[in-house]
Motif scaffolding. Structure first.
Motif, PDB file in Angstrom:
ATOM      1  N   GLU A  15       1.443  -1.046   0.222  1.00 39.93           N
ATOM      2  CA  GLU A  15       0.325  -0.110  -0.185  1.00 39.93           C
ATOM      3  C   GLU A  15       0.948   1.248  -0.168  1.00 39.93           C
ATOM      4  OE1 GLU A  15      -2.860  -2.961   2.329  1.00 39.93           O
ATOM      5  OE2 GLU A  15      -0.764  -2.543   1.876  1.00 39.93           O
ATOM      6  N   ALA A  16       1.567   1.482   0.712  1.00 39.34           N
ATOM      7  CA  ALA A  16       2.582   2.376   0.937  1.00 39.34           C
ATOM      8  C   ALA A  16       3.597   2.895  -0.745  1.00 39.34           C
ATOM      9  CB  ALA A  16       3.629   2.475   2.033  1.00 39.34           C
ATOM     10  N   TYR A  17       3.896   1.586  -1.019  1.00 43.48           N
ATOM     11  CA  TYR A  17       5.372   1.856  -2.045  1.00 43.48           C
ATOM     12  C   TYR A  17       4.453   1.678  -3.470  1.00 43.48           C
ATOM     13  CZ  TYR A  17       7.453  -0.589  -5.906  1.00 43.48           C
ATOM     14  OH  TYR A  17       8.329  -0.498  -6.835  1.00 43.48           O
ATOM     15  N   LEU A  18       2.541   2.182  -3.061  1.00 42.97           N
ATOM     16  CA  LEU A  18       2.082   2.564  -4.460  1.00 42.97           C
ATOM     17  C   LEU A  18       2.798   4.555  -4.375  1.00 42.97           C
ATOM     18  CD1 LEU A  18      -1.527   1.513  -4.094  1.00 42.97           C
ATOM     19  CD2 LEU A  18      -0.149   0.764  -5.663  1.00 42.97           C
ATOM     20  N   ASP A  19       3.009   4.820  -3.851  1.00 45.58           N
ATOM     21  CA  ASP A  19       3.114   6.269  -3.350  1.00 45.58           C
ATOM     22  C   ASP A  19       4.113   6.646  -4.759  1.00 45.58           C
ATOM     23  OD1 ASP A  19       1.069   6.994  -1.808  1.00 45.58           O
ATOM     24  OD2 ASP A  19       1.928   7.188  -0.459  1.00 45.58           O
ATOM     25  N   ASN A  20       5.110   5.477  -5.536  1.00 46.58           N
ATOM     26  CA  ASN A  20       5.996   5.296  -6.343  1.00 46.58           C
ATOM     27  C   ASN A  20       5.847   5.878  -7.765  1.00 46.58           C
ATOM     28  OD1 ASN A  20       8.516   5.369  -3.799  1.00 46.58           O
ATOM     29  ND2 ASN A  20       7.369   2.651  -4.013  1.00 46.58           N
ATOM     30  N   GLY A  21       4.923   5.727  -7.120  1.00 46.89           N
ATOM     31  CA  GLY A  21       3.832   5.722  -9.000  1.00 46.89           C
ATOM     32  C   GLY A  21       4.098   7.352  -9.592  1.00 46.89           C
ATOM     33  N   SER A  22       4.411   8.454  -9.085  1.00 47.89           N
ATOM     34  CA  SER A  22       4.567   9.345  -9.645  1.00 47.89           C
ATOM     35  C   SER A  22       5.962   9.853 -10.461  1.00 47.89           C
ATOM     36  CB  SER A  22       4.982  10.928  -8.413  1.00 47.89           C
ATOM     37  OG  SER A  22       5.968  10.261  -7.890  1.00 47.89           O
ATOM     38  N   LEU A  82       1.514  -2.953 -12.187  1.00 47.72           N
ATOM     39  CA  LEU A  82       2.313  -3.726 -11.533  1.00 47.72           C
ATOM     40  C   LEU A  82       2.894  -2.786 -11.173  1.00 47.72           C
ATOM     41  CD1 LEU A  82       3.896  -3.121 -15.571  1.00 47.72           C
ATOM     42  CD2 LEU A  82       3.069  -5.238 -15.010  1.00 47.72           C
ATOM     43  N   ASN A  83       2.522  -1.551 -10.358  1.00 45.75           N
ATOM     44  CA  ASN A  83       3.479  -0.800  -9.655  1.00 45.75           C
ATOM     45  C   ASN A  83       2.903  -1.566  -8.182  1.00 45.75           C
ATOM     46  OD1 ASN A  83       5.670   1.033  -8.584  1.00 45.75           O
ATOM     47  ND2 ASN A  83       4.202   2.135  -7.874  1.00 45.75           N
ATOM     48  N   PHE A  84       1.786  -2.172  -8.039  1.00 52.54           N
ATOM     49  CA  PHE A  84       0.645  -2.827  -7.191  1.00 52.54           C
ATOM     50  C   PHE A  84       1.359  -4.295  -6.921  1.00 52.54           C
ATOM     51  CE2 PHE A  84      -3.265  -4.061  -4.780  1.00 52.54           C
ATOM     52  CZ  PHE A  84      -3.012  -3.693  -3.318  1.00 52.54           C
ATOM     53  N   ILE A  85       1.395  -4.625  -8.349  1.00 47.86           N
ATOM     54  CA  ILE A  85       1.844  -5.913  -8.144  1.00 47.86           C
ATOM     55  C   ILE A  85       3.790  -6.247  -6.880  1.00 47.86           C
ATOM     56  CG2 ILE A  85       2.586  -8.044  -9.343  1.00 47.86           C
ATOM     57  CD1 ILE A  85       0.641  -6.877 -10.935  1.00 47.86           C
ATOM     58  N   GLY A 130       4.285  -7.647   0.280  1.00 45.87           N
ATOM     59  CA  GLY A 130       2.719  -7.685   1.389  1.00 45.87           C
ATOM     60  C   GLY A 130       2.493  -7.267   1.784  1.00 45.87           C
ATOM     61  N   PHE A 131       1.068  -6.618   2.200  1.00 39.64           N
ATOM     62  CA  PHE A 131       0.055  -6.165   2.319  1.00 39.64           C
ATOM     63  C   PHE A 131       0.619  -5.791   4.608  1.00 39.64           C
ATOM     64  CE2 PHE A 131      -1.852  -8.638  -0.514  1.00 39.64           C
ATOM     65  CZ  PHE A 131      -2.612  -7.536  -1.331  1.00 39.64           C
ATOM     66  N   ILE A 182      -5.164   2.510  -1.216  1.00 42.66           N
ATOM     67  CA  ILE A 182      -4.860   1.961  -2.492  1.00 42.66           C
ATOM     68  C   ILE A 182      -6.461   2.490  -2.879  1.00 42.66           C
ATOM     69  CG2 ILE A 182      -6.576   0.354  -3.585  1.00 42.66           C
ATOM     70  CD1 ILE A 182      -5.505  -1.849  -1.726  1.00 42.66           C
ATOM     71  N   THR A 183      -7.538   3.070  -2.555  1.00 35.78           N
ATOM     72  CA  THR A 183      -8.131   4.056  -3.072  1.00 35.78           C
ATOM     73  C   THR A 183      -7.415   5.820  -3.093  1.00 35.78           C
ATOM     74  OG1 THR A 183     -10.085   3.283  -1.794  1.00 35.78           O
ATOM     75  CG2 THR A 183     -10.813   5.985  -2.524  1.00 35.78           C
ATOM     76  N   HIS A 184      -6.875   6.141  -2.442  1.00 36.44           N
ATOM     77  CA  HIS A 184      -6.469   6.704  -2.452  1.00 36.44           C
ATOM     78  C   HIS A 184      -5.127   7.075  -3.339  1.00 36.44           C
ATOM     79  CE1 HIS A 184      -2.748  10.467  -1.089  1.00 36.44           C
ATOM     80  NE2 HIS A 184      -4.264  11.068  -0.743  1.00 36.44           N
TER      81      HIS A 184
END
Length: 310
Positions: A99-106, A168-171, A178-179, A198-200
């Motif tokens: 979940e925290a890793y998703l912030d790397n999408g920028s 791909l980022n989430f995977i 892990g979660f 995730i919603t954020h």
């Protein structure tokens, strides 16, 4: 229109450059994941210590004064949330989590913006350069529909690339970390509520699409009017890179909030930080819509009325 879209989509994916962009995006996901895993959190601190330090720093900022209204509100909200966590033993979302890793999408969104700009700038101009525009315009189809199909093709490409990067980022986050345990808390009015990371993340991706779409539309306009993809790409990238500096330089003037470059970053309303005072989400969306219409009208009028001689 559907056949036109299919035709443009096939032409897009028949180009080697499109596949290069696709592969580069996937490689970028893996590269960022590897770098993040390697350098992240070499030293970890107890979350309670972190929250206590945050309270201390935010209070020092408040006591020092000089904060804007939004900054003061953010500081007070941060203190309230930290106190709530300490009182109720509610740890934050683990930084080593999907979940925290998703912030790397920028970073990936910046790459997608670049790809969208390149395709938007060249999808019309390349037809003139290659001389295929004559064959395209001999069909019993209006020029407006032809240009619309090209623009929609670029939009669809950008959206699919954004979806691919998020998935791909989430995977990769799941594979690497892990979660998470813990909760993500935010202020809603005067209440502290739990938020879904995730919603954020999806919401932030959605807000970022505004800036990407405006870059695509601007590059599309320059490429359509001047028939030069290099000019369109160069000018769009220059505005993207220098736009923030220009807005900061002109921020003391009232007219700056009516410039489209001051309103493209819609994520500023989620972070409650804006370079230009007085901007709101409805206002920025309205300004962006006006500029988008102007850019598109210029593109369509030029394309429809232009005599094709080469």
């Amino acid at each position: 229109m559907l056949k036109l879209l299919q035709n443009e989509w096939m032409k897009l994916w028949n180009k080697k450059g499109t596949w290069v962009m696709f592969i580069l995006l996937i490689l970028a996901v893996f590269a960022v994941a590897g770098i993040y895993k390697w350098v992240d959190h070499l030293e970890t601190e107890n979350w309670k210590t972190v929250e206590q330090q945050s309270i201390k720093e935010q209070q020092q900022s408040i006591d020092a004064g000089g904060l804007t209204k939004d900054e003061l509100k953010d500081a007070k909200d941060s203190i309230q949330i930290s106190n709530y966590r300490l009182k109720n033993n509610e740890p934050p979302i683990e930084t080593d989590s999907a979940e925290a890793y998703l912030d790397n999408g920028s970073f990936l969104l910046a790459l997608i913006s670049l790809f969208g700009t390149i395709i938007g700038a060249s999808i019309v101009s390349n037809e003139f350069s290659a001389g295929t525009i004559k064959m395209l315009l001999t069909r019993p189809i209006s020029r407006a529909k032809i240009l619309t199909s090209k623009l929609l093709t670029v939009f669809i490409f950008v959206i699919l690339m954004a979806i691919l990067s998020w998935v791909l980022n989430f995977i990769m986050g799941i594979i690497l970390y892990g979660f998470a345990s813990g909760t993500d808390l935010v202020m809603e009015g005067n209440k502290i509520v739990e938020s879904s990371p995730i919603t954020h993340s999806l919401y932030m991706y959605l807000l970022s699409m505004g800036e990407i779409f405006m870059s695509v539309i601007f590059a599309f306009m320059i490429g359509s009017i001047f028939r030069s993809s290099s000019l369109a790409i160069g000018l769009t990238l220059f505005i993207n890179f220098m736009g923030s500096s220009l807005v900061v330089f002109l921020s003391k003037y009232e007219f700056v909030k009516y410039l489209w470059i001051a309103n493209t970053d819609l994520t500023q309303f989620e972070s409650d930080y804006s370079i230009v005072e007085g901007l709101t989400m409805p206002f920025s969306l309205t300004i962006l819509a006006i500029y988008a219409i102007i850019f598109l009208v210029a593109s369509f009028v030029t394309f429809i009325k232009r005599d094709v001689t080469a």
